[in-house]
Design a protein around this motif. Structure first.
Motif, PDB file in Angstrom:
ATOM      1  N   TYR A  59     -33.038 -24.485  -0.823  1.00 28.50           N
ATOM      2  CA  TYR A  59     -32.164 -24.511  -2.004  1.00 28.50           C
ATOM      3  C   TYR A  59     -31.928 -26.012  -2.217  1.00 28.50           C
ATOM      4  CZ  TYR A  59     -32.525 -19.369  -2.724  1.00 28.50           C
ATOM      5  OH  TYR A  59     -32.692 -18.096  -2.994  1.00 28.50           O
ATOM      6  N   PRO A  60     -31.738 -26.320  -3.560  1.00 24.40           N
ATOM      7  CA  PRO A  60     -31.532 -27.768  -3.786  1.00 24.40           C
ATOM      8  C   PRO A  60     -30.159 -28.214  -3.277  1.00 24.40           C
ATOM      9  CG  PRO A  60     -32.580 -27.009  -5.613  1.00 24.40           C
ATOM     10  CD  PRO A  60     -32.503 -25.846  -4.998  1.00 24.40           C
ATOM     11  N   PRO A  61     -28.997 -27.463  -3.321  1.00 22.95           N
ATOM     12  CA  PRO A  61     -27.846 -27.691  -2.763  1.00 22.95           C
ATOM     13  C   PRO A  61     -27.677 -27.800  -1.303  1.00 22.95           C
ATOM     14  CG  PRO A  61     -27.434 -25.963  -4.412  1.00 22.95           C
ATOM     15  CD  PRO A  61     -28.963 -26.195  -4.031  1.00 22.95           C
ATOM     16  N   ARG A  62     -28.719 -27.436  -0.849  1.00 20.95           N
ATOM     17  CA  ARG A  62     -28.911 -27.314   0.879  1.00 20.95           C
ATOM     18  C   ARG A  62     -28.994 -28.807   1.200  1.00 20.95           C
ATOM     19  NH1 ARG A  62     -26.944 -23.096   3.270  1.00 20.95           N
ATOM     20  NH2 ARG A  62     -28.247 -21.747   2.577  1.00 20.95           N
ATOM     21  N   ILE A  63     -29.818 -29.631   0.512  1.00 21.69           N
ATOM     22  CA  ILE A  63     -30.279 -30.775   0.954  1.00 21.69           C
ATOM     23  C   ILE A  63     -29.731 -31.894   0.149  1.00 21.69           C
ATOM     24  CG2 ILE A  63     -32.494 -29.848   2.105  1.00 21.69           C
ATOM     25  CD1 ILE A  63     -33.800 -30.918  -0.771  1.00 21.69           C
TER      26      ILE A  63
END
Ligand code: MG
Length: 461
Positions: A59-63
């Motif tokens: 998921y985008p917030p993960r990276i």
């Protein structure tokens, strides 16, 4: 392995997904010979986070791709991007012995260290970001006009890259897809001659605006320049499929065709029958076409309504290609190979999350989707996507039990990835890459012999 990613192509834009506006014979044939997903989503309704998520299986917030210093996507010359501490799909496949080639739009950072060649691609020919992020005419009135008394903010020339170098500025966009196809064919032949496994990531500039199209496709289009751009995407696929057949690689090659986010839903684009458009976490922003063809293994003409996501390709391709999924970090995607190979298989996803920047806006569990917010505005609405794919009727009041069940998944997401709306930081997130003194790729030089000094369409996406 050929992964084709379109830009802003909507759920309702292809014949095999119900479009009567666009002619897509090659894509329709791909679906007839393979598997068509009815309920496949990307992890973001806009470019950079969708692409970063697909490449890393997260998921985008993960990276750290939730926001780019407060912006929803990367802009030219920003000192942000995908750091080499992240492992991309191309790195994973190259480590598994694959030749890797990218053609087309990257949009995961334009500074050294953030480029495709820093992320596992042997070679790259394409654009570092969106095709409207070049030197372009500005309208004198309307929402895109500069404020009264202000000069237009002219951007630098649009760079066309070969590996880590700018090879051309302000390329003729109408001719670019043909050049991508040429480079793809060259790569396929070279890989076949070497008898090497290969990964081609073909990221179209179409149908992101502005739409510059070739006369051949414009003349045949019943849907203006949009239909012409879709026809050009279709033609590009036809050439690649023809080449694979000529090389005798049909049965051994997985071809995936998808899009980074939904259509803008205007000027010829369609997400029908879904609600909303690009930049929104309604289904029309998140759900995209997805077709997979693998004649040796996937039965022809299948469709599936099982839930799957762009973040699933990383672990799925790792499993199919002998690659390794990292075990030292959280990967959100799931292996959906069983969905590809077995009609009885069910989605591995307990839930799918929709973030807009750092805010958790929606959670999908089976037939249900709850919306908690839209661009900072709190709401609680529940839709039964099986009975109501167009998200027309909020049934939250009728199903407090479903709301409570979905709230458990939302809380688990917040506890891991955070949620900017209640001001919670995620404890299991990794930082975006950052350089201190970013340099825009090309600066405008009045003495440079540009083919097009300024694109003349005022469309901006
Ligand atoms: Mg896009």
């Amino acid at each position: 392995m050929v992964l084709i990613n379109c830009d802003d192509l909507g759920y309702g834009d292809l014949g095999c997904y119900g479009s009567t506006a666009n002619a897509t014979p090659a894509i329709d044939r791909l679906a007839a010979e393979g598997l068509r997903f009815d309920d496949f989503s990307m992890a973001s309704p806009v470019c950079s986070p969708s692409r970063g998520a697909m490449l890393t299986g997260c998921y985008p917030p993960r990276i750290g791709f939730d926001s780019f210093d407060g912006l929803p996507v990367l802009f030219p010359g920003q000192g942000l991007g995908l750091p080499t501490s992240e492992i991309s799909m191309a790195t994973m496949l190259r480590d598994a012995g694959y030749r890797t080639q990218m053609v087309g739009k990257w949009h995961c950072g334009d500074q050294p260290g953030f480029l495709p060649t820093d992320h596992g691609f042997d070679h790259w020919f394409g654009l570092p970001y969106s095709n409207d992020m070049g030197r372009q005419a500005y309208p004198t009135e309307g929402p895109m006009a500069p404020p009264p008394g202000r000069e237009p903010i002219y951007l630098n020339p649009l760079p066309l890259m070969l590996d880590d170098r700018v090879i051309e500025q302000q390329p003729d966009q109408a001719a670019l897809t043909e050049r991508y196809v040429t480079e793809s064919v060259r790569f396929l032949r070279e890989a076949a001659a070497g008898d090497d496994p290969f990964f081609l990531y073909f990221a179209h500039l179409y149908v992101h605006i502005p739409l510059y199209v070739q006369p051949r496709f414009a003349a045949a289009s019943a849907n203006g320049d949009y239909g012409a751009a879709v026809a050009c995407i279709d033609w590009a696929l036809a050439v690649i499929l023809h080449e694979l057949r000529e090389l005798g690689l049909d049965d051994d090659t997985i071809v995936i065709f998808t899009s980074d986010n939904g259509s803008r839903g205007v000027d010829g684009g369609s997400n029908a029958p879904l609600r909303g458009a690009k930049t929104t976490t309604w289904e029309g922003g998140m759900r995209v076409p997805c077709i997979v063809r693998w004649p040796g293994r996937i039965a022809a003409g299948r469709t599936t309504s099982e839930l799957a996501s762009g973040i699933d390709w990383f672990p799925t391709l790792a499993g199919l290609c002998g690659g390794e999924v990292p075990t030292d970090r959280t990967i959100d995607g799931r292996d959906i190979a069983p969905l590809l190979l077995d009609e009885e298989a069910r989605s591995p996803h307990e839930c799918l999350l929709s973030y807009w920047m750092d805010q958790l806006e929606a959670v999908r569990v089976g037939r249900w989707k709850v919306h908690y917010a839209k661009h900072g505005t709190v709401r609680t609405e529940l839709y039964d996507l099986e009975a109501d794919p167009g998200e027309t009727t909020d049934v939250a009041a009728d199903h407090p039990d479903v709301l409570a069940a979905l709230a458990v998944h939302a809380e688990a997401a917040r506890a891991s990835l955070g949620d900017g709306l209640p001001g919670r930081a995620g404890p299991d997130v990794r930082p975006i890459g950052r350089v201190d003194h970013p340099v825009p790729l090309p600066a405008y030089d009045p003495a440079h012999p540009y083919y097009l000094a300024e694109y003349d369409l005022t469309d901006r996406g």
